[in-house]
Design an enzyme around this catalytic site. Structure first.
Site, PDB file in Angstrom:
ATOM      1  N   LYS A  34       0.828  -1.218   0.000  1.00  9.47           N
ATOM      2  CA  LYS A  34       0.000   0.000   0.000  1.00  9.47           C
ATOM      3  C   LYS A  34       0.857   1.261   0.000  1.00  9.47           C
ATOM      4  O   LYS A  34       0.654   2.174  -0.800  1.00  9.47           O
ATOM      5  CB  LYS A  34      -0.915   0.010   1.236  1.00  9.47           C
ATOM      6  CG  LYS A  34      -1.597   1.343   1.490  1.00  9.47           C
ATOM      7  CD  LYS A  34      -2.459   1.325   2.733  1.00  9.47           C
ATOM      8  CE  LYS A  34      -1.759   1.566   4.026  1.00  9.47           C
ATOM      9  NZ  LYS A  34      -1.616   2.980   4.441  1.00  9.47           N
ATOM     10  N   ASN A  35       1.807   1.317   0.936  1.00  5.93           N
ATOM     11  CA  ASN A  35       2.536   2.579   1.103  1.00  5.93           C
ATOM     12  C   ASN A  35       3.548   2.838  -0.006  1.00  5.93           C
ATOM     13  O   ASN A  35       3.981   3.977  -0.180  1.00  5.93           O
ATOM     14  CB  ASN A  35       3.179   2.642   2.494  1.00  5.93           C
ATOM     15  CG  ASN A  35       2.112   2.806   3.569  1.00  5.93           C
ATOM     16  OD1 ASN A  35       0.978   3.190   3.269  1.00  5.93           O
ATOM     17  ND2 ASN A  35       2.451   2.496   4.802  1.00  5.93           N
ATOM     18  N   CYS A 128      -4.834  12.582  12.504  1.00  9.31           N
ATOM     19  CA  CYS A 128      -5.647  11.406  12.176  1.00  9.31           C
ATOM     20  C   CYS A 128      -5.747  10.550  13.412  1.00  9.31           C
ATOM     21  O   CYS A 128      -5.336  10.951  14.494  1.00  9.31           O
ATOM     22  CB  CYS A 128      -5.061  10.650  10.998  1.00  9.31           C
ATOM     23  SG  CYS A 128      -3.596   9.746  11.442  1.00  9.31           S
ATOM     24  N   ARG A 133       0.482  14.314  13.476  1.00  6.88           N
ATOM     25  CA  ARG A 133       1.133  14.159  12.178  1.00  6.88           C
ATOM     26  C   ARG A 133       1.378  15.474  11.432  1.00  6.88           C
ATOM     27  O   ARG A 133       0.800  15.722  10.371  1.00  6.88           O
ATOM     28  CB  ARG A 133       0.351  13.149  11.335  1.00  6.88           C
ATOM     29  CG  ARG A 133       0.239  11.828  12.074  1.00  6.88           C
ATOM     30  CD  ARG A 133      -0.398  10.763  11.295  1.00  6.88           C
ATOM     31  NE  ARG A 133       0.481  10.183  10.305  1.00  6.88           N
ATOM     32  CZ  ARG A 133       0.118   9.222   9.476  1.00  6.88           C
ATOM     33  NH1 ARG A 133      -1.099   8.742   9.539  1.00  6.88           N
ATOM     34  NH2 ARG A 133       0.959   8.729   8.607  1.00  6.88           N
ATOM     35  N   ASP A 321       3.586  -0.083  12.201  1.00 13.62           N
ATOM     36  CA  ASP A 321       2.418  -0.642  11.512  1.00 13.62           C
ATOM     37  C   ASP A 321       2.147  -2.107  11.890  1.00 13.62           C
ATOM     38  O   ASP A 321       1.156  -2.684  11.445  1.00 13.62           O
ATOM     39  CB  ASP A 321       2.582  -0.530   9.985  1.00 13.62           C
ATOM     40  CG  ASP A 321       2.586   0.910   9.517  1.00 13.62           C
ATOM     41  OD1 ASP A 321       2.187   1.795  10.292  1.00 13.62           O
ATOM     42  OD2 ASP A 321       2.998   1.153   8.368  1.00 13.62           O
ATOM     43  N   ARG A 413      -9.192   0.286   3.771  1.00 11.01           N
ATOM     44  CA  ARG A 413      -8.216   1.243   3.257  1.00 11.01           C
ATOM     45  C   ARG A 413      -6.890   0.558   2.959  1.00 11.01           C
ATOM     46  O   ARG A 413      -6.154   0.991   2.076  1.00 11.01           O
ATOM     47  CB  ARG A 413      -7.984   2.370   4.278  1.00 11.01           C
ATOM     48  CG  ARG A 413      -9.222   3.214   4.497  1.00 11.01           C
ATOM     49  CD  ARG A 413      -8.923   4.455   5.307  1.00 11.01           C
ATOM     50  NE  ARG A 413      -7.606   4.893   4.939  1.00 11.01           N
ATOM     51  CZ  ARG A 413      -6.598   5.058   5.770  1.00 11.01           C
ATOM     52  NH1 ARG A 413      -6.774   4.883   7.045  1.00 11.01           N
ATOM     53  NH2 ARG A 413      -5.433   5.437   5.336  1.00 11.01           N
TER      54      ARG A 413
HETATM   55  N1  EPU Z   1       6.629  13.796  11.699  1.00  5.79           N
HETATM   56  C1  EPU Z   1       6.836  15.103  12.081  1.00  5.79           C
HETATM   57  N2  EPU Z   1       6.938  16.053  11.102  1.00  5.79           N
HETATM   58  C2  EPU Z   1       6.856  15.738   9.771  1.00  5.79           C
HETATM   59  C3  EPU Z   1       6.648  14.405   9.406  1.00  5.79           C
HETATM   60  C4  EPU Z   1       6.526  13.446  10.403  1.00  5.79           C
HETATM   61  O1  EPU Z   1       6.923  15.416  13.259  1.00  5.79           O
HETATM   62  O2  EPU Z   1       6.969  16.655   8.939  1.00  5.79           O
HETATM   63  C5  EPU Z   1       6.475  12.765  12.757  1.00  5.79           C
HETATM   64  C6  EPU Z   1       5.072  12.135  12.738  1.00  5.79           C
HETATM   65  O3  EPU Z   1       4.137  12.932  13.414  1.00  5.79           O
HETATM   66  C7  EPU Z   1       5.319  10.791  13.392  1.00  5.79           C
HETATM   67  C8  EPU Z   1       6.743  10.457  12.928  1.00  5.79           C
HETATM   68  O4  EPU Z   1       7.317  11.672  12.472  1.00  5.79           O
HETATM   69  O5  EPU Z   1       5.271  10.916  14.766  1.00  5.79           O
HETATM   70  C9  EPU Z   1       6.793   9.441  11.808  1.00  5.79           C
HETATM   71  O6  EPU Z   1       6.046   9.888  10.692  1.00  5.79           O
HETATM   72  P1  EPU Z   1       6.437   9.554   9.187  1.00  5.79           P
HETATM   73  O7  EPU Z   1       6.515  10.824   8.444  1.00  5.79           O
HETATM   74  O8  EPU Z   1       7.620   8.647   9.177  1.00  5.79           O
HETATM   75  O9  EPU Z   1       5.173   8.743   8.718  1.00  5.79           O
HETATM   76  P2  EPU Z   1       4.268   9.007   7.439  1.00  5.79           P
HETATM   77  O10 EPU Z   1       5.105   9.228   6.253  1.00  5.79           O
HETATM   78  O11 EPU Z   1       3.239  10.009   7.765  1.00  5.79           O
HETATM   79  C10 EPU Z   1       4.225   6.508   6.709  1.00  5.79           C
HETATM   80  C11 EPU Z   1       3.171   5.471   6.448  1.00  5.79           C
HETATM   81  C12 EPU Z   1       2.536   5.045   7.761  1.00  5.79           C
HETATM   82  C13 EPU Z   1       3.638   4.487   8.668  1.00  5.79           C
HETATM   83  C14 EPU Z   1       4.732   5.536   8.863  1.00  5.79           C
HETATM   84  C15 EPU Z   1       5.917   5.050   9.672  1.00  5.79           C
HETATM   85  C16 EPU Z   1       2.372   6.094   4.252  1.00  5.79           C
HETATM   86  C17 EPU Z   1       1.238   6.551   3.419  1.00  5.79           C
HETATM   87  N3  EPU Z   1       2.144   6.015   5.564  1.00  5.79           N
HETATM   88  O12 EPU Z   1       3.545   7.613   7.312  1.00  5.79           O
HETATM   89  O13 EPU Z   1       1.627   3.999   7.436  1.00  5.79           O
HETATM   90  O14 EPU Z   1       3.103   4.143   9.914  1.00  5.79           O
HETATM   91  O15 EPU Z   1       5.231   5.969   7.571  1.00  5.79           O
HETATM   92  O16 EPU Z   1       6.470   3.925   9.112  1.00  5.79           O
HETATM   93  O17 EPU Z   1       3.424   5.761   3.745  1.00  5.79           O
HETATM   94  C18 EPU Z   1      -0.200   2.556   7.806  1.00  5.79           C
HETATM   95  O18 EPU Z   1       0.059   2.032   6.706  1.00  5.79           O
HETATM   96  O19 EPU Z   1      -1.010   2.066   8.618  1.00  5.79           O
HETATM   97  C19 EPU Z   1       0.477   3.805   8.159  1.00  5.79           C
HETATM   98  C20 EPU Z   1       0.031   4.624   9.101  1.00  5.79           C
END
Ligand code: EPU
Length: 454
Positions: A34-35, A128, A133, A321, A413
């Site tokens: 998915k991701n 969310c 986030r 995850d 989803r």
């Molecule tokens: N964070 C910040 N600032 C930013 C970006 C992130 O503080 O600008 C913080 C977030 O709030 C969080 C941490 O950094 O506490 C990690 O967030 P990250 O950016 O790594 O996650 P993401 O890119 O928003 C993706 C996956 C998530 C998965 C995470 C961690 C996608 C679409 N989503 O999210 O997937 O948990 O990486 O591996 O790629 C899921 O599939 O169930 C899911 C939530």
């Protein structure tokens, strides 16, 4: 138009009934990640020709991402598990709020829009079910590359002035190895003028998959999969045909389903290196896991589930995850285990639902202390987010009697045909219309999620 391939009633209006304590056997096919799919779809905007992307899972989130691309003036065609995305006529720089608010991953279009058009207007995705986030790391990195970025009325406005609208290569240190920020900046840098170095980059397999996809379009990227990624900008990218990696989280979910039901199953295709931490923890918990030829993995559950502590970490650590699913397994372990969530601040909402099924779990801040119990009891429960829904399915497979799960819009989803795949392995479950059940539950914390999906 993309439509998930389920004929079942839609998630919000249906309930999944599971009759537990049936063991599983046979082989399960793992879908595309998915991701990876979501970010590679955004990445296809970088190319001013068409791209074919294979091994796309059939998911509500993928359908929503397709709608975001359509709204930007891009052509999207879907046939079986293949998407053809033609961004030749990418023309709109504004992503619609109604769509971005439903799917956080759609914020990732900001990097490609800025790289292609020199301007992007993308609504803040908002918090969310699992945390606030923020997107500050994305924004800071884009600013370092010369974009002017301001946030006004809930929308991120970004534009590149001068340099013929081209972003400039930069050295960017991420305070946290954010998956999304690494992906946004890597995409933006592919078409920038000069070299970009992302330090403390995320090392997740989906980041590597995106880098490989961009490379297949002619991008020059080195170091993806390490903590330093170097991108040398090129003037344009070309069309490609690319197949995305198998979903390591779906695979991990099936491994735990087998471990909790005392079963032996095989999974394919799987890239075992993407599951190192999950496999290590499952072995500690008593399961035997055997890599076989042709990207196949066999799991044989142990005679009992051994209590094991786990802490979530960015890759190659134990994935956030998989935390909820692993907690479901630990509820039936032979002792006490501590599960610590360090990536997201609010990702333990499944605890209350597992307790409803007879689990003994106490919370202390971001830790859950799980005391193993001899059995779980089927109950009406509510999924609070995507991975929580998978944890409840896993618990339901092991529980005595009938479990009824509502909130299936979360499950839909992110899991491609989960019920069908489990049925093929011998699980007893069915999805029915919500109104035909006699009981429905509210989440244990009595907070129902309506914010942007994960
Ligand atoms: N964070 C910040 N600032 C930013 C970006 C992130 O503080 O600008 C913080 C977030 O709030 C969080 C941490 O950094 O506490 C990690 O967030 P990250 O950016 O790594 O996650 P993401 O890119 O928003 C993706 C996956 C998530 C998965 C995470 C961690 C996608 C679409 N989503 O999210 O997937 O948990 O990486 O591996 O790629 C899921 O599939 O169930 C899911 C939530």
């Amino acid at each position: 138009m993309i439509t998930p391939n389920s004929s079942a009633p839609d998630g919000a209006n249906s309930v999944l009934e599971i009759w537990g304590r049936h063991s599983l056997s046979g082989q399960v096919q793992i879908s595309g990640a998915k991701n990876s799919a979501l970010v590679v779809m955004a990445g296809a905007l970088l190319c001013s020709q068409d791209c074919r992307i294979r091994n796309i899972p059939s998911l509500v989130d993928v359908a929503r991402m397709g709608e975001v691309l359509l709204a930007l003036g891009v052509k999207v065609e879907h046939s079986n598990d293949t998407l053809t995305i033609d961004s030749t006529h990418l023309s709109h720089s504004r992503a619609p709020y109604e769509l971005v608010s439903q799917l956080r991953a759609s914020f990732f279009v900001i990097g490609p829009l800025l790289a292609r058009l020199g301007v992007a207007r993308v609504p803040l995705p908002g918090g969310c079910a699992i945390g606030a986030r923020p997107v500050d790391l994305h924004v800071r990195g884009l600013r370092a590359m010369g974009a002017e970025v301001h946030i006004d009325h809930g929308t991120v406005h970004a534009c590149v002035r001068g340099s013929r609208g081209r972003l400039q290569g930069a050295r960017i240190y991420l305070d946290y190895p954010s998956v999304g920020a690494t992906e946004t900046l890597m995409m933006a840098a592919t078409l920038a003028d000069g070299e970009t170095i992302i330090e403390n980059a995320a090392q997740e397999p989906e980041v590597v998959d995106l880098a490989n996809f961009c490379r297949a379009m002619g991008a020059r990227i080195r170091g993806a999969g390490t903590n330093t990624i170097t991108i040398s900008g090129v003037p344009s990218l070309h069309s490609t045909d690319y197949s995305i990696i198998p979903d390591r989280i779906e695979a991990g979910t099936f491994l735990i389903a087998a471990a909790i039901t005392g079963s032996e199953i095989t999974l394919s295709p799987v890239i075992p290196d993407h599951l190192t931490a999950v496999i290590a923890k499952l072995r500690e918990a008593g399961a035997e896991i055997i890599p076989e030829v042709h990207n196949r993995l066999r799991i044989k559950a142990g005679p009992q589930i051994l209590a094991t502590d786990t802490q979530t970490r960015p890759f190659p650590g134990f994935p956030t995850d998989m935390q909820a699913q692993f907690m479901a397994l630990m509820t039936l372990s032979n002792g006490n285990s501590m599960i610590t969530e360090t990536v997201f601040e609010n990702r333990l909402r499944h605890v209350g639902e597992l307790v409803r099924m007879g689990a003994d779990i106490r919370m202390k801040g971001n830790c859950a202390i799980v005391r193993g119990v001899p059995c779980l009891a089927g109950a009406p429960v509510t999924a609070t987010d995507l991975r929580a829904s998978a944890a409840l399915v896993i618990a339901g497979l092991a529980a005595e009697g009938k479990t009824q799960i509502q909130g299936l819009q979360h499950l839909d989803r992110g899991y491609d045909n989960l019920e069908h795949k489990l049925q093929q392995l011998g699980a007893k479950l069915q999805r029915i219309q919500a109104e035909t059940t006699d009981e429905v539950a509210q989440p244990a914390e009595a907070t129902v999620t309506t914010a942007a999906g994960e």
